[in-house]
Motif scaffolding. Structure first.
Motif, mmCIF file in Angstrom:
data_model
loop_
_atom_site.group_PDB
_atom_site.id
_atom_site.type_symbol
_atom_site.label_atom_id
_atom_site.label_comp_id
_atom_site.label_asym_id
_atom_site.label_seq_id
_atom_site.Cartn_x
_atom_site.Cartn_y
_atom_site.Cartn_z
ATOM 1 N N GLU A 83 0.812 -1.213 0.000
ATOM 2 C CA GLU A 83 0.000 0.000 0.000
ATOM 3 C C GLU A 83 0.848 1.267 0.000
ATOM 4 O O GLU A 83 0.348 2.353 -0.264
ATOM 5 C CB GLU A 83 -0.976 0.013 1.180
ATOM 6 C CG GLU A 83 -2.144 -0.920 0.995
ATOM 7 C CD GLU A 83 -2.886 -0.735 -0.320
ATOM 8 O OE1 GLU A 83 -3.324 0.391 -0.623
ATOM 9 O OE2 GLU A 83 -3.008 -1.721 -1.063
ATOM 10 N N PHE A 136 -12.512 2.739 -1.026
ATOM 11 C CA PHE A 136 -12.079 1.421 -1.502
ATOM 12 C C PHE A 136 -10.967 0.862 -0.618
ATOM 13 O O PHE A 136 -11.014 -0.288 -0.181
ATOM 14 C CB PHE A 136 -11.612 1.491 -2.959
ATOM 15 C CG PHE A 136 -10.955 0.220 -3.409
ATOM 16 C CD1 PHE A 136 -11.712 -0.874 -3.778
ATOM 17 C CD2 PHE A 136 -9.570 0.107 -3.429
ATOM 18 C CE1 PHE A 136 -11.109 -2.063 -4.155
ATOM 19 C CE2 PHE A 136 -8.955 -1.070 -3.806
ATOM 20 C CZ PHE A 136 -9.728 -2.159 -4.180
ATOM 21 N N ALA A 164 -12.235 -0.074 2.807
ATOM 22 C CA ALA A 164 -13.045 -1.299 2.709
ATOM 23 C C ALA A 164 -12.145 -2.528 2.562
ATOM 24 O O ALA A 164 -12.407 -3.580 3.163
ATOM 25 C CB ALA A 164 -14.021 -1.200 1.540
ATOM 26 N N PHE A 165 -11.080 -2.395 1.767
ATOM 27 C CA PHE A 165 -10.121 -3.485 1.595
ATOM 28 C C PHE A 165 -9.514 -3.852 2.953
ATOM 29 O O PHE A 165 -9.431 -5.037 3.317
ATOM 30 C CB PHE A 165 -9.052 -3.049 0.598
ATOM 31 C CG PHE A 165 -8.187 -4.147 0.042
ATOM 32 C CD1 PHE A 165 -8.345 -5.484 0.370
ATOM 33 C CD2 PHE A 165 -7.179 -3.826 -0.854
ATOM 34 C CE1 PHE A 165 -7.534 -6.478 -0.172
ATOM 35 C CE2 PHE A 165 -6.366 -4.801 -1.402
ATOM 36 C CZ PHE A 165 -6.531 -6.128 -1.044
ATOM 37 N N VAL A 223 -11.895 -5.895 5.089
ATOM 38 C CA VAL A 223 -11.977 -7.314 4.721
ATOM 39 C C VAL A 223 -10.950 -8.100 5.528
ATOM 40 O O VAL A 223 -11.240 -9.189 6.041
ATOM 41 C CB VAL A 223 -11.786 -7.513 3.199
ATOM 42 C CG1 VAL A 223 -11.576 -8.981 2.846
ATOM 43 C CG2 VAL A 223 -12.982 -6.948 2.442
ATOM 44 N N LEU A 254 -12.561 -12.706 -1.882
ATOM 45 C CA LEU A 254 -12.856 -11.283 -2.086
ATOM 46 C C LEU A 254 -11.587 -10.445 -1.941
ATOM 47 O O LEU A 254 -11.350 -9.522 -2.733
ATOM 48 C CB LEU A 254 -13.919 -10.821 -1.086
ATOM 49 C CG LEU A 254 -14.255 -9.329 -1.088
ATOM 50 C CD1 LEU A 254 -14.833 -8.894 -2.434
ATOM 51 C CD2 LEU A 254 -15.222 -9.006 0.052
ATOM 52 N N ALA A 255 -10.757 -10.763 -0.957
ATOM 53 C CA ALA A 255 -9.507 -10.012 -0.751
ATOM 54 C C ALA A 255 -8.612 -10.105 -1.985
ATOM 55 O O ALA A 255 -8.007 -9.110 -2.397
ATOM 56 C CB ALA A 255 -8.772 -10.529 0.482
ATOM 57 N N LEU A 268 -10.155 -7.899 -4.671
ATOM 58 C CA LEU A 268 -9.885 -6.498 -4.370
ATOM 59 C C LEU A 268 -8.419 -6.154 -4.609
ATOM 60 O O LEU A 268 -8.094 -5.034 -5.001
ATOM 61 C CB LEU A 268 -10.273 -6.180 -2.919
ATOM 62 C CG LEU A 268 -11.764 -6.244 -2.600
ATOM 63 C CD1 LEU A 268 -11.997 -6.040 -1.104
ATOM 64 C CD2 LEU A 268 -12.546 -5.228 -3.411
ATOM 65 N N ASP A 269 -7.551 -7.124 -4.397
ATOM 66 C CA ASP A 269 -6.127 -6.925 -4.651
ATOM 67 C C ASP A 269 -5.880 -6.569 -6.118
ATOM 68 O O ASP A 269 -5.069 -5.697 -6.426
ATOM 69 C CB ASP A 269 -5.361 -8.192 -4.261
ATOM 70 C CG ASP A 269 -3.890 -8.107 -4.594
ATOM 71 O OD1 ASP A 269 -3.266 -7.063 -4.295
ATOM 72 O OD2 ASP A 269 -3.348 -9.071 -5.151
ATOM 73 N N VAL A 317 -7.984 -5.052 -8.131
ATOM 74 C CA VAL A 317 -8.467 -3.682 -8.318
ATOM 75 C C VAL A 317 -7.469 -2.696 -7.717
ATOM 76 O O VAL A 317 -7.127 -1.677 -8.329
ATOM 77 C CB VAL A 317 -9.868 -3.497 -7.690
ATOM 78 C CG1 VAL A 317 -10.324 -2.048 -7.787
ATOM 79 C CG2 VAL A 317 -10.878 -4.425 -8.348
ATOM 80 N N ASP A 318 -6.985 -3.000 -6.526
ATOM 81 C CA ASP A 318 -6.029 -2.139 -5.841
ATOM 82 C C ASP A 318 -4.764 -1.936 -6.678
ATOM 83 O O ASP A 318 -4.268 -0.821 -6.815
ATOM 84 C CB ASP A 318 -5.683 -2.756 -4.482
ATOM 85 C CG ASP A 318 -4.728 -1.910 -3.677
ATOM 86 O OD1 ASP A 318 -5.172 -0.867 -3.168
ATOM 87 O OD2 ASP A 318 -3.556 -2.285 -3.568
ATOM 88 N N ASN A 359 -3.655 -14.687 -8.527
ATOM 89 C CA ASN A 359 -4.888 -14.316 -7.839
ATOM 90 C C ASN A 359 -6.040 -15.229 -8.241
ATOM 91 O O ASN A 359 -6.863 -15.601 -7.400
ATOM 92 C CB ASN A 359 -5.222 -12.851 -8.098
ATOM 93 C CG ASN A 359 -4.353 -11.927 -7.276
ATOM 94 O OD1 ASN A 359 -3.195 -12.227 -7.002
ATOM 95 N ND2 ASN A 359 -4.890 -10.791 -6.876
#
Length: 195
Positions: free
Chosen positions: A66, A82, A85-86, A89, A125-126, A129-130, A132-133, A153
């Motif tokens: 991050e 976002f 929210a990540f 999770v 889901l994580a 989201l990874d 997207v991140d 992934n």
């Protein structure tokens, strides 16, 4: 409204992220401390402890990657929501591993297997989201990981979906061992921890 990704804005986002990630780590560490405080209260479980180790590694990895948020030219409220929210999770995954009580279960393995659909659903889901991140951080950054990254992934998400629906212990052990080894190797290779 979009804002230039100033150091002050980035620091503000990292403080909120840090609070949620810290709560997640605290949940894992507090849960593990119970095994030392009350060694005979509940039986240890290889699966439960293994996924605890995996999630600890994933949290450390998450906090490291991050840092790349500072490369964003602009950050809007959507990006902020976002990212938070990540983080949430991860917190939910930690709470699933260490609930307030497991008194109605025979031990942590029985508890874990009874909640596997929730745990593996959130873990899948994580990983979604990874993707997207990483895409938020730019096409060049996303592409720097090559084809292996989206395939990695996809592998984790497929494994999670199978694990959510099967009670087969051999599959669970094989998936856990593969997931931990691959995650450790991925972090070493991609982020060059020793070099």
């Amino acid at each position: 409204m979009e804002h230039a990704a100033t150091p002050e804005l980035f620091s503000h986002i990292r403080v909120v992220m840090g609070m949620v990630v810290s709560l997640s780590m605290a949940r894992l560490l507090t849960g593990l401390a119970v095994f030392v405080q009350h060694p005979h209260r509940n039986r240890l479980s290889f699966l439960h402890l293994g996924w605890t180790l995996f999630l600890f590694l994933f949290l450390i990895h998450f906090w490291w990657w991050e840092f790349r948020l500072h490369d964003l030219a602009t950050i809007d409220f959507g990006v902020y929501v976002f990212v938070i929210a990540f983080c949430c999770v991860f917190f939910f995954l930690c709470v699933l591993l260490f609930p307030a009580s497991i008194e109605e279960y025979a031990g942590y393995e029985a508890y874990f297997l009874s909640r596997r659909a929730w745990f593996f659903g959130f873990l899948a889901l994580a990983y979604g989201l990874d993707l997207v991140d990483t895409a938020l951080k730019g096409r060049q950054y996303f592409g720097s990981f090559g084809l292996e990254y989206p395939l990695r992934n996809a592998f984790y998400m497929a494994g999670c979906l199978i694990a959510a629906f099967t009670i087969n212990r051999r599959f669970h052990v094989a998936f856990l061992v593969t997931a931990i080894l691959y995650q450790a190797i991925w972090i070493y290779r991609v982020f060059d921890m020793l070099g």
